[in-house]
Write an enzyme that holds these catalytic residues in place. Structure first.
Site, mmCIF file in Angstrom:
data_model
loop_
_atom_site.group_PDB
_atom_site.id
_atom_site.type_symbol
_atom_site.label_atom_id
_atom_site.label_comp_id
_atom_site.label_asym_id
_atom_site.label_seq_id
_atom_site.Cartn_x
_atom_site.Cartn_y
_atom_site.Cartn_z
ATOM 1 N N ALA A 117 62.319 -0.569 -62.465
ATOM 2 C CA ALA A 117 61.910 -0.120 -63.925
ATOM 3 C C ALA A 117 61.272 1.474 -63.552
ATOM 4 C CB ALA A 117 60.515 -0.220 -64.532
ATOM 5 N N GLU A 125 58.032 -2.649 -55.616
ATOM 6 C CA GLU A 125 56.667 -2.266 -56.374
ATOM 7 C C GLU A 125 55.353 -2.723 -55.522
ATOM 8 O OE1 GLU A 125 58.912 -4.260 -57.068
ATOM 9 O OE2 GLU A 125 59.638 -4.620 -59.453
ATOM 10 N N GLY A 134 62.508 -3.669 -60.558
ATOM 11 C CA GLY A 134 63.237 -4.454 -62.051
ATOM 12 C C GLY A 134 65.524 -4.071 -62.293
ATOM 13 N N GLU A 188 65.396 -7.646 -60.488
ATOM 14 C CA GLU A 188 65.062 -8.540 -61.952
ATOM 15 C C GLU A 188 65.983 -9.075 -62.628
ATOM 16 O OE1 GLU A 188 61.178 -6.697 -62.164
ATOM 17 O OE2 GLU A 188 60.240 -8.898 -61.707
HETATM 18 N N1 CAA Z 1 62.127 5.232 -61.956
HETATM 19 C C1 CAA Z 1 62.918 6.452 -62.318
HETATM 20 N N2 CAA Z 1 63.445 7.372 -61.916
HETATM 21 C C2 CAA Z 1 64.307 7.440 -60.535
HETATM 22 C C3 CAA Z 1 63.593 5.853 -59.951
HETATM 23 C C4 CAA Z 1 62.775 5.100 -60.903
HETATM 24 N N3 CAA Z 1 63.057 3.383 -60.495
HETATM 25 N N4 CAA Z 1 64.944 5.694 -58.668
HETATM 26 C C5 CAA Z 1 65.065 6.815 -58.935
HETATM 27 N N5 CAA Z 1 64.730 7.552 -59.813
HETATM 28 C C6 CAA Z 1 65.315 8.804 -59.543
HETATM 29 C C7 CAA Z 1 64.659 10.075 -58.851
HETATM 30 O O1 CAA Z 1 63.077 10.630 -59.534
HETATM 31 C C8 CAA Z 1 64.929 11.087 -58.953
HETATM 32 O O2 CAA Z 1 65.062 12.052 -60.225
HETATM 33 P P1 CAA Z 1 65.320 13.619 -59.478
HETATM 34 O O3 CAA Z 1 66.616 13.984 -58.856
HETATM 35 O O4 CAA Z 1 65.273 13.946 -61.154
HETATM 36 O O5 CAA Z 1 64.276 13.699 -58.434
HETATM 37 C C9 CAA Z 1 66.894 10.354 -59.150
HETATM 38 O O6 CAA Z 1 65.876 9.614 -58.885
HETATM 39 C C10 CAA Z 1 67.828 10.186 -57.937
HETATM 40 O O7 CAA Z 1 67.026 9.187 -56.608
HETATM 41 P P2 CAA Z 1 66.213 10.144 -54.941
HETATM 42 O O8 CAA Z 1 66.274 11.378 -55.031
HETATM 43 O O9 CAA Z 1 64.901 9.785 -54.698
HETATM 44 O O10 CAA Z 1 67.476 9.275 -54.069
HETATM 45 P P3 CAA Z 1 67.493 8.959 -52.721
HETATM 46 O O11 CAA Z 1 68.882 8.148 -52.248
HETATM 47 O O12 CAA Z 1 66.178 9.969 -51.888
HETATM 48 O O13 CAA Z 1 66.645 7.657 -53.053
HETATM 49 C C11 CAA Z 1 65.733 5.264 -53.792
HETATM 50 C C12 CAA Z 1 66.946 6.518 -53.743
HETATM 51 C C13 CAA Z 1 65.192 4.893 -52.370
HETATM 52 C C14 CAA Z 1 66.774 4.033 -55.184
HETATM 53 C C15 CAA Z 1 64.700 5.676 -54.643
HETATM 54 O O14 CAA Z 1 65.007 6.765 -55.086
HETATM 55 C C16 CAA Z 1 63.339 4.734 -54.697
HETATM 56 O O15 CAA Z 1 62.906 4.718 -53.972
HETATM 57 N N6 CAA Z 1 63.424 4.609 -55.952
HETATM 58 C C17 CAA Z 1 61.974 3.932 -56.692
HETATM 59 C C18 CAA Z 1 63.040 2.605 -55.500
HETATM 60 C C19 CAA Z 1 61.760 1.351 -56.938
HETATM 61 O O16 CAA Z 1 60.332 1.873 -56.693
HETATM 62 N N7 CAA Z 1 62.300 0.919 -58.065
HETATM 63 C C20 CAA Z 1 60.794 -0.366 -58.761
HETATM 64 C C21 CAA Z 1 60.320 0.625 -59.794
HETATM 65 S S1 CAA Z 1 58.980 -0.577 -60.344
HETATM 66 C C22 CAA Z 1 59.684 -1.601 -61.260
HETATM 67 O O17 CAA Z 1 60.322 -2.149 -61.256
HETATM 68 C C23 CAA Z 1 58.446 -2.852 -61.948
HETATM 69 C C24 CAA Z 1 58.729 -4.276 -62.098
HETATM 70 O O18 CAA Z 1 59.365 -5.130 -61.579
HETATM 71 C C25 CAA Z 1 58.717 -4.156 -63.729
#
Ligand code: CAA
Length: 260
Positions: free
Chosen positions: A66, A134, A111, A114
């Protein structure tokens, strides 16, 4: 229909829904979830499509969860609405009257996993990464992860993934039973389309009924579920597809199913 965050295309009997926000690793914000609902309605009305493939744009991510920047400032009531929006969206995928195959082509986190779990089964690329990060953000899964994951792989293994927040590779996801098959990234879509074509060549009513009976019976008591299967099985004999399938077998030719 034009989408801001999705691509929806049809190749003969196969629909392809691609989450298309590569700059945010295809993260699901509210607009994307609403667009997925519209896309599912469009697929529902596109009777020629027998199977839908769900995937993510680019070579890096299926869906990285998400959208964290959108969730960051949410109040409790907004989070409730957001979770319900996610649930409704994923339920529409689960309830689509045709198989939905997830082609997980990179990160499928939170998500993203999911979304894949709401599909009928998952094929993944060798660089796919699954997980529920999460808890590392101070929340827990809100689009069905606490419910669909334990039903698929068992409570203990689901708790381990959700409580540690660790990421796992495709091989581990395969051994846990999250993923059905793994392919090199370059051939993932080709392999998923192969499976989709194989399904599309079968009796459409039978495939649709099999999906419904498996899903409906899964949480029922076994003898009731088997009884449900018997009744549904018998209804299959009222279809043209059953007559065509068995006649074609006897006449040693390929069936020509009409989905009726
Ligand atoms: N939401 C919003 N933006 C996201 C994102 C997310 N879930 N995942 C990645 N992005 C964005 C980053 O912020 C980044 O944007 P900018 O270039 O503007 O800074 C861009 O995508 C590229 O990401 P990274 O620079 O972080 O890329 P990376 O290769 O270094 O890392 C990754 C990749 C490990 C997937 C890392 O992006 C990450 O940890 N992302 C978040 C994953 C996460 O926590 N997901 C769970 C979300 S909570 C959820 O899903 C709740 C639910 O159940 C409903």
């Amino acid at each position: 229909m034009e989408f801001n965050n999705l691509l929806l295309s049809f190749e003969g009997e196969i629909g392809i829904l691609t989450v298309n926000r590569p700059r945010a690793l295809n993260a699901l914000n509210r607009e994307t979830l609403r667009e997925i609902q519209e896309a599912i309605k469009e697929v529902q009305n596109h009777r020629e499509a027998k199977v839908l493939i769900a995937t993510g744009a680019g070579a890096k991510a299926f869906v990285a969860g998400a959208d964290i920047s959108e969730m960051k400032g949410m109040t409790c009531t907004e989070a409730l609405d957001f979770s319900r929006l996610g649930h409704r969206t994923l339920k529409m995928i689960e309830d689509l009257d045709r198989p939905v195959l997830a082609a997980v082509n990179g990160f499928a986190l939170g998500g993203g996993t999911e979304l894949a779990l709401a599909c009928d089964f998952i094929y993944a690329s060798d660089n796919a990464r699954f997980g529920f990060p999460e808890v590392t953000l101070g929340i827990f899964p809100g689009f069905g992860g606490t419910q669909r994951l334990p039903r698929l792989i068992g409570k203990g293994k689901a708790k381990e993934l959700i409580m540690t927040g660790k990421m796992i590779g495709g091989q581990e996801a395969l051994s846990l039973g999250i993923v059905n098959r793994i392919f090199p990234q370059a051939s993932l879509m080709e392999e998923v389309k192969k499976a989709a074509s194989q399904i599309a060549g079968n009796g459409p009513v039978a495939v649709r009924m099999a999906k419904r009976i498996i899903d409906t019976g899964f949480n029922m008591e076994l003898s009731e579920a088997c009884s449900l299967e018997s009744y549904a099985f018998s209804i299959g004999f009222a279809t043209d597809d059953q007559k065509e399938g068995m006649t074609a077998f006897v006449e040693k030719r390929k069936p020509n199913y009409q989905g009726k």
